[in-house]
Motif scaffolding. Structure first.
Motif, mmCIF file in Angstrom:
data_model
loop_
_atom_site.group_PDB
_atom_site.id
_atom_site.type_symbol
_atom_site.label_atom_id
_atom_site.label_comp_id
_atom_site.label_asym_id
_atom_site.label_seq_id
_atom_site.Cartn_x
_atom_site.Cartn_y
_atom_site.Cartn_z
ATOM 1 N N LYS A 1 91.249 87.193 86.067
ATOM 2 C CA LYS A 1 91.450 85.566 86.687
ATOM 3 C C LYS A 1 91.583 84.894 87.734
ATOM 4 C CE LYS A 1 96.131 84.315 87.070
ATOM 5 N NZ LYS A 1 97.589 84.049 86.360
ATOM 6 N N ILE A 2 91.908 85.416 88.803
ATOM 7 C CA ILE A 2 91.932 85.130 89.673
ATOM 8 C C ILE A 2 89.863 83.819 90.275
ATOM 9 C CG2 ILE A 2 92.037 84.889 92.552
ATOM 10 C CD1 ILE A 2 94.866 85.098 91.375
ATOM 11 N N ASP A 3 89.739 85.397 89.241
ATOM 12 C CA ASP A 3 87.759 85.675 89.945
ATOM 13 C C ASP A 3 87.197 84.372 89.242
ATOM 14 O OD1 ASP A 3 85.477 86.823 90.858
ATOM 15 O OD2 ASP A 3 85.099 87.086 88.235
ATOM 16 N N ARG A 4 87.653 84.026 87.563
ATOM 17 C CA ARG A 4 87.106 83.255 86.672
ATOM 18 C C ARG A 4 87.074 82.000 86.964
ATOM 19 N NH1 ARG A 4 89.320 86.842 83.164
ATOM 20 N NH2 ARG A 4 91.570 85.783 82.908
ATOM 21 N N ILE A 5 89.067 81.511 88.338
ATOM 22 C CA ILE A 5 89.155 80.726 88.904
ATOM 23 C C ILE A 5 87.618 80.019 89.668
ATOM 24 C CG2 ILE A 5 90.355 78.902 90.726
ATOM 25 C CD1 ILE A 5 92.640 80.795 88.549
ATOM 26 N N PHE A 6 87.170 81.452 90.895
ATOM 27 C CA PHE A 6 87.006 80.882 91.436
ATOM 28 C C PHE A 6 85.150 80.549 91.329
ATOM 29 C CE2 PHE A 6 89.520 82.707 94.727
ATOM 30 C CZ PHE A 6 89.576 81.920 96.206
ATOM 31 N N HIS A 7 85.286 81.141 90.181
ATOM 32 C CA HIS A 7 83.434 80.662 89.345
ATOM 33 C C HIS A 7 84.133 79.608 88.794
ATOM 34 C CE1 HIS A 7 80.722 81.250 86.619
ATOM 35 N NE2 HIS A 7 81.308 81.247 85.991
ATOM 36 N N TYR A 8 84.619 79.015 88.047
ATOM 37 C CA TYR A 8 84.867 77.775 87.161
ATOM 38 C C TYR A 8 84.438 76.735 88.744
ATOM 39 C CZ TYR A 8 85.485 80.069 83.102
ATOM 40 O OH TYR A 8 84.978 81.150 81.983
ATOM 41 N N SER A 9 86.056 77.015 89.775
ATOM 42 C CA SER A 9 85.789 75.912 90.323
ATOM 43 C C SER A 9 84.266 75.632 91.296
ATOM 44 C CB SER A 9 86.567 76.228 91.532
ATOM 45 O OG SER A 9 86.156 77.473 92.215
ATOM 46 N N GLY A 10 83.382 75.849 91.008
ATOM 47 C CA GLY A 10 82.075 76.519 91.482
ATOM 48 C C GLY A 10 82.199 77.469 93.045
ATOM 49 N N LEU A 11 83.335 77.826 93.531
ATOM 50 C CA LEU A 11 83.824 78.221 95.297
ATOM 51 C C LEU A 11 82.250 79.289 94.463
ATOM 52 C CD1 LEU A 11 87.291 77.175 96.475
ATOM 53 C CD2 LEU A 11 84.601 77.060 96.817
ATOM 54 N N LYS A 12 82.517 80.501 93.508
ATOM 55 C CA LYS A 12 82.079 81.266 93.542
ATOM 56 C C LYS A 12 80.869 81.724 94.418
ATOM 57 C CE LYS A 12 81.952 86.344 91.580
ATOM 58 N NZ LYS A 12 82.674 86.517 90.097
ATOM 59 N N GLN A 13 80.410 80.331 94.078
ATOM 60 C CA GLN A 13 78.600 80.531 94.347
ATOM 61 C C GLN A 13 77.991 79.869 95.745
ATOM 62 O OE1 GLN A 13 79.667 78.816 91.498
ATOM 63 N NE2 GLN A 13 78.938 80.618 89.830
ATOM 64 N N ALA A 14 79.179 78.807 95.972
ATOM 65 C CA ALA A 14 79.077 78.184 97.786
ATOM 66 C C ALA A 14 79.593 78.861 98.443
ATOM 67 C CB ALA A 14 79.790 76.464 97.117
ATOM 68 N N MET A 15 80.434 80.396 98.598
ATOM 69 C CA MET A 15 81.075 80.581 99.277
ATOM 70 C C MET A 15 80.821 82.744 99.635
ATOM 71 S SD MET A 15 84.825 78.705 99.592
ATOM 72 C CE MET A 15 85.680 80.380 100.476
ATOM 73 N N ASP A 16 81.260 83.459 100.350
ATOM 74 C CA ASP A 16 80.732 84.349 100.061
ATOM 75 C C ASP A 16 82.187 84.864 99.045
ATOM 76 O OD1 ASP A 16 80.277 87.149 100.419
ATOM 77 O OD2 ASP A 16 80.349 87.607 102.471
ATOM 78 N N ILE A 17 81.846 85.288 98.232
ATOM 79 C CA ILE A 17 83.040 85.787 97.356
ATOM 80 C C ILE A 17 82.345 87.449 97.791
ATOM 81 C CG2 ILE A 17 84.440 85.483 95.166
ATOM 82 C CD1 ILE A 17 85.036 82.964 97.141
ATOM 83 N N ARG A 18 83.259 88.331 96.683
ATOM 84 C CA ARG A 18 83.358 89.319 96.845
ATOM 85 C C ARG A 18 84.567 89.944 95.909
ATOM 86 N NH1 ARG A 18 80.061 92.213 102.287
ATOM 87 N NH2 ARG A 18 78.577 89.926 102.102
ATOM 88 N N THR A 19 83.927 91.307 95.125
ATOM 89 C CA THR A 19 84.803 91.768 93.910
ATOM 90 C C THR A 19 85.571 93.424 94.779
ATOM 91 O OG1 THR A 19 82.802 92.684 93.088
ATOM 92 C CG2 THR A 19 84.486 91.231 91.780
ATOM 93 N N PRO A 20 86.781 93.819 94.923
ATOM 94 C CA PRO A 20 87.172 95.059 96.226
ATOM 95 C C PRO A 20 86.175 95.701 95.801
ATOM 96 C CG PRO A 20 88.978 93.847 94.373
ATOM 97 C CD PRO A 20 88.019 93.352 94.377
ATOM 98 N N PRO A 21 86.316 97.298 96.158
ATOM 99 C CA PRO A 21 85.258 98.479 95.911
ATOM 100 C C PRO A 21 86.271 99.192 94.902
ATOM 101 C CG PRO A 21 85.795 97.972 97.951
ATOM 102 C CD PRO A 21 86.801 97.262 97.329
ATOM 103 N N GLU A 22 85.954 99.601 93.603
ATOM 104 C CA GLU A 22 86.724 99.890 92.605
ATOM 105 C C GLU A 22 87.283 101.767 93.028
ATOM 106 O OE1 GLU A 22 86.710 99.538 88.829
ATOM 107 O OE2 GLU A 22 85.806 97.373 89.717
#
Length: 102
Positions: A81-102
Motif C-alpha cells: 500500500k505505501i509503495d503504491r501511494i508513492f507511485h501514484y503520487s509521482g514521488l516514486k519517480q521524483a525521489m530516490d525511493i527504494r524497497t527494503p532487501p528481502e
C-alpha cells in the motif's frame, strides 16, 4: 521515531503513521537531525502503517531542502500500500525511493 548515524547518513526510522497529527514532530526531528548529522538522510518507512498527503508533502519538502543544500534523501518504502501511494503520487519517480532487501 528512531534516529541514528550510519556511514555518514542520518537514518530516521518511522513507525505508525505520518499524517497531520504527526507531521510537525517529523519535520522538527528531521530539521534537528540535519543540523546534528548533516544533509545526507535515509528515511525508513518499513514500519509505517499509514501516510497521507500531509506526510508525502513533508517528505517532498525535506527532499527539496536537502538537495538544495547539497545533500541527499533516500526513502525506504515497503512493498504494498505505501509503495503504491508513492507511485501514484509521482514521488516514486521524483525521489530516490527504494524497497527494503528481502
Amino acid at each position: 521515531m528512531g534516529i541514528s548515524d550510519r556511514d555518514g547518513h542520518t537514518v530516521m526510522c518511522l513507525k505508525g503513521e505520518l499524517d497531520l497529527a504527526s507531521v510537525d514532530r517529523f519535520e522538527q526531528t528531521a530539521a534537528t537531525a540535519e543540523i546534528v548529522y548533516g544533509p545526507r538522510m535515509l528515511v525508513d518507512l518499513t514500519e509505517l502503517s499509514f501516510i497521507d498527503s500531509v506526510g508525502l508533502g513533508a517528505l517532498a519538502r525535506l527532499h527539496r531542502r536537502l538537495v538544495r543544500g547539497g545533500g541527499t534523501l533516500t526513502v525506504v518504502v515497503p512493498s504494498g500500500k505505501i509503495d503504491r501511494i508513492f507511485h501514484y503520487s509521482g514521488l516514486k519517480q521524483a525521489m530516490d525511493i527504494r524497497t527494503p532487501p528481502e
